[in-house]
Design a protein around this motif. Structure first.
Motif, PDB file in Angstrom:
ATOM      1  N   VAL A 169      11.104  17.974  40.733  1.00 10.74           N
ATOM      2  CA  VAL A 169      11.934  18.238  39.556  1.00 10.74           C
ATOM      3  C   VAL A 169      12.359  16.891  38.967  1.00 10.74           C
ATOM      4  CG1 VAL A 169      14.108  19.229  38.739  1.00 10.74           C
ATOM      5  CG2 VAL A 169      12.799  20.393  40.538  1.00 10.74           C
ATOM      6  N   ASN A 170      12.084  16.693  37.676  1.00  9.64           N
ATOM      7  CA  ASN A 170      12.506  15.466  36.996  1.00  9.64           C
ATOM      8  C   ASN A 170      13.868  15.690  36.353  1.00  9.64           C
ATOM      9  OD1 ASN A 170      10.019  14.101  37.556  1.00  9.64           O
ATOM     10  ND2 ASN A 170       9.087  15.335  35.926  1.00  9.64           N
TER      11      ASN A 170
ATOM     12  N   ALA B 101      14.792   9.198  36.323  1.00  5.98           N
ATOM     13  CA  ALA B 101      13.922   8.837  35.206  1.00  5.98           C
ATOM     14  C   ALA B 101      12.906   7.766  35.615  1.00  5.98           C
ATOM     15  CB  ALA B 101      14.764   8.363  34.027  1.00  5.98           C
ATOM     16  N   GLN B 102      13.220   7.026  36.691  1.00  6.43           N
ATOM     17  CA  GLN B 102      12.296   5.988  37.166  1.00  6.43           C
ATOM     18  C   GLN B 102      11.362   6.518  38.258  1.00  6.43           C
ATOM     19  OE1 GLN B 102      15.775   5.147  36.673  1.00  6.43           O
ATOM     20  NE2 GLN B 102      14.966   4.607  34.649  1.00  6.43           N
ATOM     21  N   GLY B 103      11.453   7.792  38.527  1.00  7.49           N
ATOM     22  CA  GLY B 103      10.587   8.378  39.548  1.00  7.49           C
ATOM     23  C   GLY B 103      11.102   8.164  40.963  1.00  7.49           C
ATOM     24  N   GLN B 104      12.348   7.702  41.096  1.00 12.40           N
ATOM     25  CA  GLN B 104      12.945   7.515  42.425  1.00 12.40           C
ATOM     26  C   GLN B 104      13.412   8.866  42.986  1.00 12.40           C
ATOM     27  OE1 GLN B 104      13.408   4.506  44.214  1.00 12.40           O
ATOM     28  NE2 GLN B 104      11.945   3.799  42.656  1.00 12.40           N
TER      29      GLN B 104
END
Lengths: 318, 318
Positions: free
Chosen positions: B233-234, B299-302
């Motif tokens: 989930v983003n 948002a940075q994919g962390q």
């Protein structure tokens, strides 16, 4: 295990959770899915039992599980339907493992006796309450309704009445009785066996039917009103069990049979010619006439219809 | 009128008690009867709401009637089913005419919005509790299950999340808000509109679906487990309403959207090619991967998946 995992554990382990005929998808998704053969209709009924109202707040959960399912399935029998599945909405004040295991066991036992599968449910926290919704199938147009009784039909019941009402003081601990008297009465209270086979036999024979839950006279009133006819009940023909008569005496046994409720025995009307070959437990207890309401007759044909307020249910009001 | 006549009066008078398409027999006999078109399956779901647990013990009965039906019908939407009918098992501590009139009105309003008919029920005396069982139809084999998500699918939701959770302090009287902020949140809490149309659109498109009731992350966990996949989930893509953000601030609004529950918005997985032409309220919020469990990405994919105990529901245990 968390609360809901615990609950799903017990009910998934119960044999009744196995999908049966007609169950395309059981417990575990947003909905259950049923298949219905072409030419059949789905019959649906829902019943709620509340602790302290419909059963003692402290009772054997195995017996309660049996009873909760049986009283709901009885409505399928009353329509002449074949049982398919049921959903269970269970509200519990807390989660006791022993209680859940016993309840699931009782539910499973009755499910096997009725050949019905648990297909879904909801578990919530709150005052103990059980809502069972049952599903059955019946050939289109052949369901047994309350509205078809015709003047000249005979009035019948599927077996002895009043056992559950007679058992109530035993259930509530207000009276005691020797085991051989108590056992059949308590069995009828805690595990009334829905008359599914008789209901199926009555398709195409009975003109009206229901299962007796409010008491014979009250439920006869429902048929009379729905069919626009009068029903005459002959007191001498009303069947009571030997155990009930021995426990209460003849007069009180008949009173229980007439007004006690919780029988879950079928009552139906049918032309005399349609009665051959039915189960031996079927008794003719009266007949259908022109008019309205329910009349109770003694052996001499005298009208002895009770007028007390306690009997108001079978005096239908507009 | 006696107690049960009073109750049947209100619900028989409610427009929702009229039989609709597929209802062969409604209220008044031992069972209701449904017809099912050839090639369709019946979808069934049951939900219980208990006073003081699922809604405030003192609340507007009209709103309660709307909500009780909506949360149940939402399960039909989640399966891609078309609504047919519902049964109502209503347990009441006493019978107040104003309460019953309001509740029946709310139930009727939501029934009209969902094109669903009241087909039967049971009324009992006891602590206030409402069990609604809903019935829908769906073409055989096309019901939306939780178990079909495949690696490479996109993860989507049917609209903004968290409004009902955001409304909860308003419902409980713990906070106040200006009318223009409070109204859309309260509307979502008391009258969530089941996404029946979106559900029907998703048949043949979505690989898995459910309605969000436990909170986005918890419910994504259910899809992940049932499908044997992992869901990402983003956070930046999770939709929240302007009203919720204005009321709670961005961070708390997202928290409500992720974990709050009671949204009754659909979540589903589908190949990207299957998304064209869907409702504009649909948002892509992530994707399906090999593996298991649910991962929340910033948002940075962390990986910022919450680990607190409060989130345990979406950490499935074996």
């Amino acid at each position: 295990m968390g609360e809901f995992e615990l609950i799903s554990h017990y009910f998934a382990a119960a044999p009744c959770a196995q999908g049966g005929e007609g169950v395309a998808l059981g417990i575990g998704d947003d909905c259950a899915l049923l298949d219905l053969p072409a030419g059949e209709q789905l019959a649906i009924s829902t019943d709620t039992l509340v602790a302290g109202v419909h059963f003692p707040a402290v009772c054997d959960p195995l017996l309660l599980g049996q009873r909760a399912l049986a009283v709901a399935v009885s409505d399928l029998a009353a329509m002449g339907a074949t049982a398919i599945g049921f959903t269970l909405a269970l509200t519990l004040p807390d989660v006791g493992r022993d209680w859940l295991a016993g309840f699931a066991d009782g539910l499973g036992r009755m499910a096997r006796r009725c050949a019905i599968s648990l297909i879904g449910g909801d578990t919530t926290r709150g005052p103990l309450s059980i809502t069972v919704t049952v599903f059955g199938r019946v050939p289109a147009g052949q369901a047994l309704r309350r509205s078809g009784a015709r003047s000249g039909d005979l009035l019948c019941v599927g077996g002895p009445l009043g056992n559950a009402a007679g058992a109530l003081p035993l259930v509530l601990g207000e009276r005691e009785a020797p085991g051989e008297l108590a056992a059949p009465l308590l069995e009828h209270y805690w595990a009334p066996l829905p008359q599914l086979r008789l209901g199926a036999q009555l398709r195409g024979r009975a003109t009206a039917a229901l299962d007796i839950s409010d008491g014979l006279l009250a439920d006869c009133g429902h048929i009379a009103k729905a069919s626009g006819v009068a029903l005459q009940v002959n007191l001498a023909q009303v069947p009571v069990s030997a155990a009930l008569q021995a426990f209460l005496g003849r007069e009180a046994a008949l009173h229980a049979a007439l007004t006690g409720g919780d029988d879950y025995v079928l009552a139906f009307t049918a032309p005399a010619a349609a009665l051959s070959g039915l189960a031996e437990t079927v008794h003719v207890i009266g007949r259908v006439c022109e008019g309205q309401g329910v009349t109770l007759l003694d052996a001499q044909g005298q009208d002895i219809t009770p007028q007390q307020r306690g009997y108001q249910h079978f005096r239908e009001t507009p």
